[in-house]
Design a protein around this motif. Structure first.
Motif, short mmCIF file in Angstrom:
data_model
loop_
_atom_site.label_atom_id
_atom_site.label_comp_id
_atom_site.label_asym_id
_atom_site.label_seq_id
_atom_site.Cartn_x
_atom_site.Cartn_y
_atom_site.Cartn_z
N ASP A 1 41.92 30.78 49.24
CA ASP A 1 41.04 30.83 48.08
C ASP A 1 39.57 30.90 48.50
OD1 ASP A 1 43.08 30.92 46.25
OD2 ASP A 1 42.99 28.78 45.76
N LYS A 2 39.20 30.18 49.55
CA LYS A 2 37.83 30.25 50.05
C LYS A 2 37.52 31.67 50.55
CE LYS A 2 37.53 25.49 51.66
NZ LYS A 2 37.48 24.64 52.86
N GLU A 3 38.47 32.25 51.30
CA GLU A 3 38.27 33.61 51.83
C GLU A 3 38.13 34.63 50.70
OE1 GLU A 3 41.23 34.84 54.62
OE2 GLU A 3 41.18 32.94 55.68
N LEU A 4 38.87 34.42 49.62
CA LEU A 4 38.89 35.40 48.54
C LEU A 4 37.81 35.18 47.50
CD1 LEU A 4 42.73 35.72 47.94
CD2 LEU A 4 41.22 37.32 49.11
N ALA A 5 37.05 34.11 47.59
CA ALA A 5 36.05 33.80 46.57
C ALA A 5 35.10 34.97 46.31
CB ALA A 5 35.26 32.55 46.96
N LEU A 6 34.67 35.65 47.35
CA LEU A 6 33.76 36.78 47.21
C LEU A 6 34.39 37.93 46.44
CD1 LEU A 6 31.08 38.18 48.02
CD2 LEU A 6 32.24 38.90 50.11
N HIS A 7 35.71 37.98 46.43
CA HIS A 7 36.42 39.12 45.85
C HIS A 7 37.04 38.83 44.49
CE1 HIS A 7 35.68 40.82 49.72
NE2 HIS A 7 36.34 39.84 50.29
N ARG A 8 36.77 37.69 43.91
CA ARG A 8 37.29 37.34 42.59
C ARG A 8 36.52 38.07 41.49
NH1 ARG A 8 41.88 35.04 43.73
NH2 ARG A 8 41.80 33.10 44.87
N ILE A 9 37.18 38.29 40.39
CA ILE A 9 36.52 38.88 39.22
C ILE A 9 35.60 37.81 38.64
CG2 ILE A 9 36.87 39.84 36.92
CD1 ILE A 9 39.67 40.76 37.95
N SER A 10 34.35 38.16 38.42
CA SER A 10 33.37 37.18 37.97
C SER A 10 32.24 37.87 37.23
CB SER A 10 32.79 36.44 39.19
OG SER A 10 31.65 35.69 38.83
N THR A 11 31.75 37.22 36.18
CA THR A 11 30.60 37.77 35.45
C THR A 11 29.35 37.76 36.32
OG1 THR A 11 30.14 35.59 34.51
CG2 THR A 11 31.46 37.11 33.18
#
Length: 183
Positions: free
Chosen positions: A151-161
């Motif tokens: 989850d830390k690695e993927l934080a940059l790649h999450r859908i986010s406003t």
């Protein structure tokens, strides 16, 4: 020519300031190595209607890197072709669940740098699917720790406003979900 052969010359990415170039060694019957520039001239084009003829500005964008990083290769142009790729508005992948349908996994690795990362993105996607399939009672502390690290690695790649262009996507996804349930 031998200096840029597969045996002597690696695939590369070089950066200077905000510019990055990439390339591959000579291979097969193709003389010379390939060099390209990420976001070449900063253009947004449609693949069906774009100009595919190399201009002086196109060539100069590449020769800048040849002069600086590969002066021995800064000779006559041997061939050229247009290489298109897609990108998200902020330039980062999307690896996340759909905001309204958690059973749907969205992977937008984009075709440029994403192809080079496809095996790693596939591993992340498999982890996300397997993590959703496992129950919390069967998860070991090691699995839970690995999930937190992922989850830390993927934080940059999450859908986010907070990411450029994502607010419109989220709004459209929510509208589509409401229409589906209203029907």
């Amino acid at each position: 020519r031998n200096a840029f052969s597969l045996e002597n010359f690696p695939c590369f990415i070089v950066s200077e300031g905000n510019d990055s170039w990439y390339g591959f060694p000579e291979h097969g019957d193709h003389p010379g190595f390939k060099i390209g520039k990420y976001n070449h001239l900063g253009e947004t084009v449609h693949p069906g209607s774009m100009n595919r003829t190399m201009t002086a500005a196109d060539e100069e964008a590449l020769r800048t890197a040849l002069r600086q990083f590969f002066p021995a290769a800064n000779g006559p142009l041997l061939s050229y072709s247009t290489c298109l790729f897609t990108n998200t508005p902020d330039g980062h992948f999307i690896i996340d669940r759909h905001p309204c349908h958690s059973q749907v996994l969205i992977l937008s690795a984009c075709s440029g740098h994403g192809f080079k990362m496809s095996s790693g993105i596939g591993l992340h996607a498999a982890d996300m699917v397997l993590a959703a399939a496992s129950t919390s009672s069967s998860s070991s502390p090691t699995h839970a720790s690995a999930a937190l690290e992922r989850d830390k690695e993927l934080a940059l790649h999450r859908i986010s406003t907070k990411r450029e262009g994502h607010a419109d996507f989220l709004r459209q996804a929510q509208q589509m979900a409401q229409l589906r349930w209203a029907a």
